[in-house]
Scaffold this active site. Structure first.
Site, PDB file in Angstrom:
ATOM      1  N   TYR A  66      30.167  21.231  33.547  1.00 26.70           N
ATOM      2  CA  TYR A  66      31.131  21.611  32.523  1.00 26.70           C
ATOM      3  C   TYR A  66      31.060  20.626  31.367  1.00 26.70           C
ATOM      4  O   TYR A  66      31.578  19.533  31.424  1.00 26.70           O
ATOM      5  CB  TYR A  66      32.553  21.639  33.070  1.00 26.70           C
ATOM      6  N   GLY A  67      30.404  21.015  30.326  1.00 27.17           N
ATOM      7  CA  GLY A  67      30.335  20.172  29.139  1.00 27.17           C
ATOM      8  C   GLY A  67      28.940  19.826  28.662  1.00 27.17           C
ATOM      9  O   GLY A  67      28.707  19.900  27.497  1.00 27.17           O
TER      10      GLY A  67
END
Length: 129
Positions: A66-67
């Site tokens: 995530y990211g």
């Protein structure tokens, strides 16, 4: 929030030897568009995390992807040192880049390094190997 107090719907739930709020917080959407890069409103993302815990959320789901790594860094910035009753949960899998791209098999060795990086970036310690 050292003891487990929550007024959230559903109360609490036993997860292994942990007692957690039945509602958790999924951190995937804290990252930027397409779950890549930082969010447009970092202060807003930090406020969401703090509010979730203030409302009684005792487990947050995250992942290195995530990211990538952005949500783990936001969680750490917003909440570290972590309240005793808060549990950060994660998952890891093989990389989708290079020669491994397209493979669906996950080997222990391919999962260990993303998991270690999640611990590092979130400032967590492992409670379950």
């Amino acid at each position: 929030m050292n003891s487990l107090t929550t007024s959230l719907p559903g109360g609490t739930w036993t997860l292994g030897d942990l007692n957690v709020s039945r509602f958790g917080y999924g951190a995937m959407q804290l990252a930027g568009p397409g779950v890549m890069g930082p969010p447009a409103d970092v202060d807003g993302a930090l406020a969401v995390l703090r509010t979730a815990v203030e409302l009684g959320i005792t487990h947050i789901d995250t992942a290195e992807a995530y990211g990538p790594r952005i949500t783990n860094q936001l969680i750490r910035e917003a909440l570290h040192p972590y309240p005793e009753a808060l549990h950060i949960v994660t998952k890891a899998g093989p990389s989708a880049t290079g020669r491994a791209a397209g493979r669906r098999r996950a080997r222990r060795s391919s999962c260990a390094e993303p998991w270690r990086r999640t611990l590092k970036h979130s400032g967590c310690r492992c409670s379950t190997p």
